[in-house]
Write a protein that holds these residues in place. Sequence first.
Motif, PDB file in Angstrom:
ATOM      1  N   ARG A  94      71.963 105.861  53.819  1.00 50.35           N
ATOM      2  CA  ARG A  94      71.384 106.770  54.810  1.00 50.35           C
ATOM      3  C   ARG A  94      71.036 108.108  54.197  1.00 50.35           C
ATOM      4  N   TYR A  95      71.849 108.552  53.231  1.00 52.37           N
ATOM      5  CA  TYR A  95      71.529 109.834  52.596  1.00 52.37           C
ATOM      6  C   TYR A  95      70.313 109.737  51.691  1.00 52.37           C
ATOM      7  N   ARG A  99      66.792 111.762  52.431  1.00 54.68           N
ATOM      8  CA  ARG A  99      66.564 112.770  51.359  1.00 54.68           C
ATOM      9  C   ARG A  99      65.151 113.321  51.407  1.00 54.68           C
ATOM     10  N   PRO A 100      64.034 112.689  51.622  1.00 51.87           N
ATOM     11  CA  PRO A 100      63.838 111.280  51.941  1.00 51.87           C
ATOM     12  C   PRO A 100      63.317 110.492  50.739  1.00 51.87           C
TER      13      PRO A 100
ATOM     14  N   ARG B  45      70.315 109.561  64.481  1.00 50.88           N
ATOM     15  CA  ARG B  45      69.692 108.643  63.524  1.00 50.88           C
ATOM     16  C   ARG B  45      68.207 108.470  63.804  1.00 50.88           C
ATOM     17  N   LEU B  48      66.246 111.439  62.462  1.00 51.11           N
ATOM     18  CA  LEU B  48      66.089 111.454  61.014  1.00 51.11           C
ATOM     19  C   LEU B  48      65.343 110.236  60.480  1.00 51.11           C
ATOM     20  N   LEU B  73      61.385 115.811  56.242  1.00 49.03           N
ATOM     21  CA  LEU B  73      62.786 115.666  55.843  1.00 49.03           C
ATOM     22  C   LEU B  73      63.211 116.531  54.644  1.00 49.03           C
ATOM     23  N   PRO B  74      62.322 116.820  53.674  1.00 51.87           N
ATOM     24  CA  PRO B  74      62.789 117.706  52.593  1.00 51.87           C
ATOM     25  C   PRO B  74      63.204 119.087  53.086  1.00 51.87           C
ATOM     26  N   ALA B  78      71.069 117.327  56.287  1.00 50.33           N
ATOM     27  CA  ALA B  78      71.733 116.550  57.325  1.00 50.33           C
ATOM     28  C   ALA B  78      73.017 115.917  56.831  1.00 50.33           C
ATOM     29  N   MET B  79      73.919 115.753  57.749  1.00 51.07           N
ATOM     30  CA  MET B  79      75.106 114.975  57.483  1.00 51.07           C
ATOM     31  C   MET B  79      75.284 114.049  58.684  1.00 51.07           C
ATOM     32  N   VAL B  80      75.236 112.760  58.429  1.00 53.14           N
ATOM     33  CA  VAL B  80      75.313 111.781  59.502  1.00 53.14           C
ATOM     34  C   VAL B  80      76.568 110.945  59.344  1.00 53.14           C
ATOM     35  N   GLU B  81      77.408 110.957  60.363  1.00 46.90           N
ATOM     36  CA  GLU B  81      78.610 110.120  60.367  1.00 46.90           C
ATOM     37  C   GLU B  81      79.399 110.188  59.079  1.00 46.90           C
ATOM     38  N   PRO B  83      80.470 112.149  55.240  1.00 48.43           N
ATOM     39  CA  PRO B  83      79.784 112.267  53.959  1.00 48.43           C
ATOM     40  C   PRO B  83      79.824 110.948  53.206  1.00 48.43           C
TER      41      PRO B  83
END
Lengths: 277, 302
Positions: A94-95, A99-100, B45, B48, B73-74, B78-81, B83
Amino acid sequence: MIAVELRKLVLRPRIWVNILLLCGLPLIVGIFLKTADFAPPPGQGGAFLSAVRGNGLLFPAAALALVLPVFLPLSVAVVAGDSIAGESVGGTLRYLLIRPVGRTRLLFAKIIALVAFVLLAIACVVVSSLVVGVILFGTGTSAAGGAAAGAATSLSGVSLTQGQLAARLLYSIGYIVVAMIGFGAIGLFLSTLTSSSLGAALGALSILITSAVLQTLDAATGVRPYLPTNYWLSWIDFFRDPIFWDSIDKGLLLQAGYVVVFFGAAWANLATKDITS
Amino acid sequence: MIVTRALTKRYGSVLAVDAVDLNVRDGDRYGFLGPNGSGKTTTVRMLLGLVFATSGEIELLGERMPRNAAEVLPRIGAMVEGPAAYPHLSGRRNLSLLDASGPGGSRRTRRARIEEALEQVGLAGIDRRPVKAYSLGMRQRLGLAAALLRKPRLLVLDEPTNGLDPKGIHEIRDLLIELNKAGTTVFLSSHLLSEVEHLCTRVGIVDRGRLVLEEELDTVRGATGLVEVRSPDAADVASMLNGQLVSRDGENLLIRHGDPAALNTTLVAAGLRIASITEQRRTLEQVVLEVTGAGSDRVDAP
């Protein structure tokens, strides 16, 4: 992204353990061959093994024949199965995506990394077994004989020069790489389906085993030409003189088919999937 | 910053997110609250581009998502659920690999940005040990550092203080407020009410996939029209304000009155001693409990 994937590949201790084990099998076999004072009769045991005692330069070919049926596909299945599922279960997928990194781009980088792994693994096996072969059995007094290459070259008795031998070994490596990528494509596809690396690797292995079983089953003759493992051993034909191209061509075509179908399926799945891990 | 219109996500027959219209404005510290299983994470989610919406629209920084993900997105951290990092690599190497993976992070400034982000989250002195040797709190800080690497305009954080001790929570809260003052919009998804209460200026509350409230925190925590009074002469106060008395517990009284200052004057003028007097405000907890049902992790017998 490709550079990042390659860096991740070489930074992984697991990859090197894997390769070390791959190189270990030919070494063990070589030592046993050396200590036993009789050669395996031609046509028995792995390909080339009986010829190796006469000429250590043939040992890389023998080593490839040893690792190809099980060990090498096992490693490929582990790496391919881990490629997406491993990122997924670790949460790093997901990261990467936010990032993307585009999903298509990520998959492409994973494929390149997989190919790099196959090349690296085979290169390590060939180099290590060449060293082992030369140390244990010497380079032979004359150029390697084609006929000496066991039952596989019973068709021809013409001897090969060292240059020819090297060229044919390279062809073989190329062919095996293609075969492994075809198999890896299946593993990679399974890896996009599940979030368990182990599951994906075992899935790929079960396909390998099923294919190997069907190959020996006469009732399954109809599907035999389409089994992924069917032409795997055809690289031995490179050591005939003249080279026997028929099944090599078919093998390349078949693997190309597997690559297209399964990488395509992996892409279609990953690109449309909800990432909930 | 974040605008959604009728955002909906359906998993089979389950409606996880149901026509949510979020509106997070530039400069907000936005708290996104809801019981477990209410659709918070699914919404994040979708924002993103990890999960595809069944229907509805998303705009991040004024651009459509997920269509323009590569441009949007750059500029988002974000931090999802929780690290995530490669456990066999060091924290710095993890940040460096992640930064190198995508666009918007120049290689020339990478080392300096990594050091700055680590400094911000309090990991500046971290050595080369692999992430698998990190504590939960350290991983959390590393995840936050990853989100801060490219000085994002918008931070989307899911439970950012999870696993931190009280001092760590305080540090992160101060960091977020500081970043917000410098112009970063913060979107914080949490079920920790105190965290949201201390940090946020606006809240959105979801329940069973629907956005049931979106409001300034000050408005949410409005006066209840009651005044809390503590007095040694509680009995006299009670008899004096007979009609307005809501409840009495020893020295503590609850009185229906719109203006605590005026009430104070009245009581003092009558010669009554007042130990404390405050206007009662609704707590975030009361509001949340009012507008939401039980979380999906509770399964009652039929």
